[in-house]
Design an enzyme around this catalytic site. Structure first.
Site, PDB file in Angstrom:
ATOM      1  N   HIS A 177      59.518  24.940  67.943  1.00 56.78           N
ATOM      2  CA  HIS A 177      60.317  25.580  68.980  1.00 56.78           C
ATOM      3  C   HIS A 177      59.602  26.832  69.487  1.00 56.78           C
ATOM      4  O   HIS A 177      58.926  27.532  68.731  1.00 56.78           O
ATOM      5  CB  HIS A 177      61.675  26.014  68.426  1.00 56.78           C
ATOM      6  CG  HIS A 177      62.622  24.897  68.172  1.00 56.78           C
ATOM      7  ND1 HIS A 177      62.487  23.649  68.733  1.00 56.78           N
ATOM      8  CD2 HIS A 177      63.763  24.841  67.419  1.00 56.78           C
ATOM      9  CE1 HIS A 177      63.490  22.881  68.343  1.00 56.78           C
ATOM     10  NE2 HIS A 177      64.269  23.580  67.535  1.00 56.78           N
TER      11      HIS A 177
ATOM     12  N   CYS B 177      67.662  25.864  63.726  1.00 60.29           N
ATOM     13  CA  CYS B 177      66.232  26.168  63.788  1.00 60.29           C
ATOM     14  C   CYS B 177      65.862  27.033  64.984  1.00 60.29           C
ATOM     15  O   CYS B 177      64.837  27.723  64.952  1.00 60.29           O
ATOM     16  CB  CYS B 177      65.414  24.878  63.778  1.00 60.29           C
ATOM     17  SG  CYS B 177      66.028  23.584  64.867  1.00 60.29           S
TER      18      CYS B 177
END
Length: 364
Positions: free
Chosen positions: A266, A141
């Site tokens: 993120h 990710c």
């Protein structure tokens, strides 16, 4: 990505392995939101979760235990999504491919295998067509958060060097990561902890969860296992994944991974150096039209990406775009993405749809 179109072959079956995990839960929601291109959808998880009933495409389905019997009936034209730890994928993916079905794996199990393509559909979807082992791997990710933007800029300017710092959400470590951060926050909420050396660590004690140190009121500059010369395994993995997806085997890449006290989303600071001079105005035009990217870049108005903005959305949010002060060949920018969607559930779903279209079960 549009997934509408007329079917020209029987709808493929889809097996979701790891259906009860954090990413699996998001993926099941996506199946109800995207075009319905699947026939039978079977949900598979560990024996601990077997028998649970989950909603998929508006109806309840029972979760099957991960055994060979769970894959009975899968064959050529069908697809299994693995949202599982690497050791689980390594054990069970060959069981699926032996039956003729294709595996889309989101773990690290096959990312270094040259016979397994690594695919992010917005950048190199064509690579999913060549799969000698019947397996397609997705990047992690962190890599996925930035690679759509990087790929679009690379196509225009030719990437020559990359430096990245990551700010990784707790949920990347699964439910254990999210639960650890919530527990730690409950210990420090309303206190003066964080004002003196070591007091957060003492309050948390050994309960750091999957992280190398306490995450509440803190940042932890580490993710992965120790490798040579002080690099972490995750930093080296991001480097390798960028090189594979962009097909730049010798690209200089430097990565520093940092865990931050954010539940979902993120963030990354990116400095990308190209073969020739770049212009921020043209770079903005490229990113505005790049698939999988949303440009949010007006600092004067307080508009730039944050993980709380990106959480719950599919694209990578890019902002703070500027040309480097000391190098006319470099661009610097900030990017945020929901780590459970972009690079995990979304990447797996889009890749599966690409493969299904290749089988002729529907047209993109």
């Amino acid at each position: 990505m549009s997934t509408g179109g007329a079917r020209s072959a029987p709808a493929p079956a889809l097996a979701v392995v790891g259906a009860t995990g954090a990413v699996g839960s998001v993926l099941l929601q996506m199946l109800s939101q995207r075009a319905d291109v699947w026939g039978d959808v079977r949900l598979i998880a560990s024996s601990r979760s077997a028998g649970r009933r989950l909603t998929v495409r508006g109806t309840e389905a029972e979760v099957l235990a991960l055994t060979e019997d769970a894959f009975d009936g899968l064959g050529v034209g069908d697809i299994a999504l693995f949202l599982t730890p690497a050791e689980v994928s390594a054990r069970w993916a060959p069981v699926v491919t032996a039956r003729g079905a294709v595996v889309v794996d989101q773990s690290s199990a096959f990312r270094e295998d040259p016979d397994v393509p690594m695919v992010l559909p917005e950048v190199n979807g064509h690579a999913a067509r060549l799969r000698p082992r019947g397996i397609v791997s997705g990047p992690d990710c962190v890599t996925a958060a930035m690679i759509a933007a990087l790929g679009a800029l690379h196509a225009e300017y030719a990437l020559a060097e990359l430096a990245v710092s990551t700010y990784q959400a707790a949920s990347a470590a699964g439910r254990a990561g999210s639960e650890a951060l919530r527990r730690q926050l409950s210990l420090v909420a309303g206190t003066s902890l964080g004002e003196h050396p070591g007091d957060v660590r003492r309050a948390v004690g050994e309960d750091t969860g999957p992280f190398a140190g306490p995450l509440a009121l803190n940042v932890v500059p580490w993710s992965g296992e120790l490798r040579e010369d002080g690099w972490s395994s995750h930093e080296l993995a991001v480097r390798a994944q960028v090189r594979r997806i962009l097909d730049l085997a010798e690209l200089p890449v430097s990565v520093t991974c940092v865990q931050v006290p954010v539940l979902t989303g993120h963030s990354l600071t990116v400095r990308a150096r190209f073969e020739g001079a770049v212009e921020a105005v043209r770079a903005r035009e490229i990113l505005e039209s790049a698939p999988g990217v949303v440009l949010v870049d007006d600092p004067a108005a307080g508009e730039f990406p944050t993980p709380s903005d990106a959480a719950g959305t599919d694209p990578a949010w890019v902002g703070r775009l500027r040309r480097s002060l000391d190098d006319p060949r470099s661009l610097e920018f900030f990017v945020c993405a929901d780590n459970l969607r972009q690079g995990a559930a979304l990447n797996a779903t889009q890749t599966a749809e690409l493969i299904a279209a290749d089988f002729g079960s529907f047209t993109l």
